[in-house]
Scaffold this active site. Structure first.
Site, mmCIF file in Angstrom:
data_model
loop_
_atom_site.group_PDB
_atom_site.id
_atom_site.type_symbol
_atom_site.label_atom_id
_atom_site.label_comp_id
_atom_site.label_asym_id
_atom_site.label_seq_id
_atom_site.Cartn_x
_atom_site.Cartn_y
_atom_site.Cartn_z
ATOM 1 N N ALA A 67 -69.209 35.602 17.906
ATOM 2 C CA ALA A 67 -69.026 34.237 18.382
ATOM 3 C C ALA A 67 -69.034 33.322 17.159
ATOM 4 C CB ALA A 67 -70.157 33.874 19.330
ATOM 5 N N GLY A 110 -70.280 39.075 19.349
ATOM 6 C CA GLY A 110 -69.281 38.834 20.385
ATOM 7 C C GLY A 110 -68.012 39.655 20.178
ATOM 8 N N GLU A 113 -68.774 42.919 21.661
ATOM 9 C CA GLU A 113 -68.857 42.711 23.113
ATOM 10 C C GLU A 113 -67.468 42.538 23.734
ATOM 11 O OE1 GLU A 113 -71.709 39.524 22.261
ATOM 12 O OE2 GLU A 113 -73.002 40.434 23.773
ATOM 13 N N GLU A 133 -76.969 39.670 16.284
ATOM 14 C CA GLU A 133 -77.489 38.371 16.746
ATOM 15 C C GLU A 133 -78.954 38.160 16.385
ATOM 16 O OE1 GLU A 133 -75.600 40.425 18.562
ATOM 17 O OE2 GLU A 133 -74.064 39.281 19.628
HETATM 18 N N1 CAA Z 1 -68.739 32.573 13.030
HETATM 19 C C1 CAA Z 1 -68.208 31.618 12.225
HETATM 20 N N2 CAA Z 1 -67.667 31.905 11.027
HETATM 21 C C2 CAA Z 1 -67.710 33.170 10.608
HETATM 22 C C3 CAA Z 1 -68.260 34.204 11.382
HETATM 23 C C4 CAA Z 1 -68.793 33.856 12.653
HETATM 24 N N3 CAA Z 1 -69.328 34.786 13.486
HETATM 25 N N4 CAA Z 1 -68.167 35.361 10.699
HETATM 26 C C5 CAA Z 1 -67.550 35.061 9.537
HETATM 27 N N5 CAA Z 1 -67.268 33.740 9.481
HETATM 28 C C6 CAA Z 1 -66.611 33.017 8.391
HETATM 29 C C7 CAA Z 1 -67.540 32.872 7.208
HETATM 30 O O1 CAA Z 1 -68.410 31.790 7.405
HETATM 31 C C8 CAA Z 1 -66.550 32.628 6.086
HETATM 32 O O2 CAA Z 1 -66.110 31.300 6.153
HETATM 33 P P1 CAA Z 1 -66.045 30.386 4.793
HETATM 34 O O3 CAA Z 1 -64.980 31.045 3.976
HETATM 35 O O4 CAA Z 1 -65.674 29.044 5.309
HETATM 36 O O5 CAA Z 1 -67.397 30.477 4.163
HETATM 37 C C9 CAA Z 1 -65.376 33.513 6.480
HETATM 38 O O6 CAA Z 1 -65.526 33.763 7.895
HETATM 39 C C10 CAA Z 1 -65.358 34.851 5.788
HETATM 40 O O7 CAA Z 1 -66.620 35.475 5.990
HETATM 41 P P2 CAA Z 1 -67.560 36.005 4.805
HETATM 42 O O8 CAA Z 1 -67.301 35.243 3.534
HETATM 43 O O9 CAA Z 1 -68.960 36.039 5.293
HETATM 44 O O10 CAA Z 1 -66.976 37.486 4.625
HETATM 45 P P3 CAA Z 1 -67.737 38.771 4.065
HETATM 46 O O11 CAA Z 1 -66.701 39.812 3.880
HETATM 47 O O12 CAA Z 1 -68.603 38.394 2.918
HETATM 48 O O13 CAA Z 1 -68.744 39.216 5.271
HETATM 49 C C11 CAA Z 1 -69.348 39.664 7.559
HETATM 50 C C12 CAA Z 1 -68.225 39.660 6.490
HETATM 51 C C13 CAA Z 1 -70.409 40.704 7.199
HETATM 52 C C14 CAA Z 1 -68.703 40.026 8.891
HETATM 53 C C15 CAA Z 1 -70.006 38.270 7.617
HETATM 54 O O14 CAA Z 1 -68.968 37.303 7.741
HETATM 55 C C16 CAA Z 1 -70.944 38.064 8.773
HETATM 56 O O15 CAA Z 1 -72.073 38.542 8.716
HETATM 57 N N6 CAA Z 1 -70.523 37.335 9.817
HETATM 58 C C17 CAA Z 1 -71.369 36.986 10.947
HETATM 59 C C18 CAA Z 1 -71.578 38.180 11.872
HETATM 60 C C19 CAA Z 1 -72.488 37.769 13.020
HETATM 61 O O16 CAA Z 1 -73.634 37.412 12.842
HETATM 62 N N7 CAA Z 1 -71.972 37.854 14.257
HETATM 63 C C20 CAA Z 1 -72.695 37.520 15.447
HETATM 64 C C21 CAA Z 1 -72.371 36.123 15.861
HETATM 65 S S1 CAA Z 1 -73.410 35.530 17.166
HETATM 66 C C22 CAA Z 1 -72.729 36.125 18.585
HETATM 67 O O17 CAA Z 1 -71.740 36.827 18.584
HETATM 68 C C23 CAA Z 1 -73.448 35.723 19.855
HETATM 69 C C24 CAA Z 1 -73.043 36.448 21.096
HETATM 70 O O18 CAA Z 1 -73.276 37.618 21.301
HETATM 71 C C25 CAA Z 1 -72.411 35.710 22.151
#
Ligand code: CAA
Length: 259
Positions: A67, A110, A113, A133
């Site tokens: 998400a 998400g 999911e 999460e």
């Molecule tokens: N939401 C918003 N933006 C996101 C994102 C997310 N879930 N995942 C990645 N991005 C964005 C980053 O912020 C970054 O943006 P900027 O260039 O503006 O900084 C861009 O995408 C590229 O990401 P990274 O620089 O972080 O890329 P990476 O290769 O270094 O890492 C990754 C990749 C490990 C997937 C890392 O991006 C990450 O950990 N992302 C978040 C994963 C996460 O926590 N997901 C769960 C979300 S909560 C949820 O899903 C709730 C639910 O169940 C309903």
């Protein structure tokens, strides 16, 4: 086709639609607009008699990294509650027509999911699955605790949910989360081939088969077997069953009419 900003809707001429999640700069994070568009696309597919199967994919780097954290971070309980956040995605598990998730790269939170809402997952060899999460101070909110547990069992689902660790494609295959793994560069082509195969069968019969498999998650064995038997019997009221069985005897390819 041109009405979506976050997904690419590509209707092929063989009854298959390819939907590509398209927020590459955010690793296809599921913001509200994307969820609304995806829900709208699936709703239209359900109504379109010329569509028989769908593939949902992302990019080579990410199916979807979850998400959209930036969109959610300052929301209050009431914001999340009133907006019915992620509600538009509910049409996916409720769809009657088959939907395949083709997962390359990250399918986290998400994203994992969403893939699990589809009927089955084909993964690229570098795919990574997880429910991170917990690291954000929240928990899965689009079915992760329920669908991952049903897919791979309580012990590993619990460990992944509580640690936020990722699972590699090979483990995902061995544990039954994904149906098979293919080299990442062939993933979309393979998923489309699989969708095309399904699309070559009688669409209503495919939908009945899907309904029966899904029922196994919702009911007792006896009730599930009863439903399957009744639906099996009911296929004998269709001309597609007559056609399929005659074609076999006559050693020719069946020509299904969805009747
Ligand atoms: N939401 C918003 N933006 C996101 C994102 C997310 N879930 N995942 C990645 N991005 C964005 C980053 O912020 C970054 O943006 P900027 O260039 O503006 O900084 C861009 O995408 C590229 O990401 P990274 O620089 O972080 O890329 P990476 O290769 O270094 O890492 C990754 C990749 C490990 C997937 C890392 O991006 C990450 O950990 N992302 C978040 C994963 C996460 O926590 N997901 C769960 C979300 S909560 C949820 O899903 C709730 C639910 O169940 C309903």
């Amino acid at each position: 086709n041109g009405k979506y900003n976050n997904i690419i809707f590509d209707k092929k001429d063989n009854g298959v639609v390819l939907i590509t999640l398209n927020r590459p700069k955010a690793l296809n994070a599921l913001n509200q607009e994307l969820c609304t568009e995806l829900g709208d696309a699936i709703t239209n597919i359900e109504k379109d008699e010329t569509v028989r199967a769908t593939v949902i994919t992302g990019s080579e780097k990410a199916f979807a990294a979850g998400a959209d954290i930036k969109e959610m971070s300052s929301m209050s309980f009431m914001d999340v509650y009133k907006s019915g956040l992620f509600g538009p995605l509910e049409v996916i598990p409720r769809a009657r027509k088959p939907i395949i998730a083709a997962v390359n790269g990250y399918a986290l939170g998400g994203g994992c999911e969403l893939a699990m809402m589809c009927d089955f997952i084909i993964a690229g060899d570098k795919a990574k699955f997880g429910q991170p999460e917990i690291k954000l101070g929240t928990i899965p909110g689009i079915g992760g605790t329920q669908r991952l547990t049903r897919a791979i069992g309580k012990a590993r689902a619990m460990e992944l949910t509580l640690t936020g660790d990722n699972m590699e494609a090979e483990e995902a295959r061995q544990s039954g989360l994904v149906s098979r793994i293919v080299p990442s560069e062939q993933l979309v082509e393979e998923a489309l081939k699989t969708a095309q195969k399904i699309a070559s069968y009688s669409s209503p019969i495919v939908q009945l088969a899907k309904e029966c498999v899904n029922k196994s998650f919702e009911t007792t064995l006896t009730e599930g077997l009863n439903l399957e038997r009744r639906i099996f019997q009911s296929t004998f009221a269709t001309s597609d069953q007559k056609e399929g069985m005659s074609a076999f005897s006559e050693k020719r390819k069946a020509s299904f009419k969805d009747e």
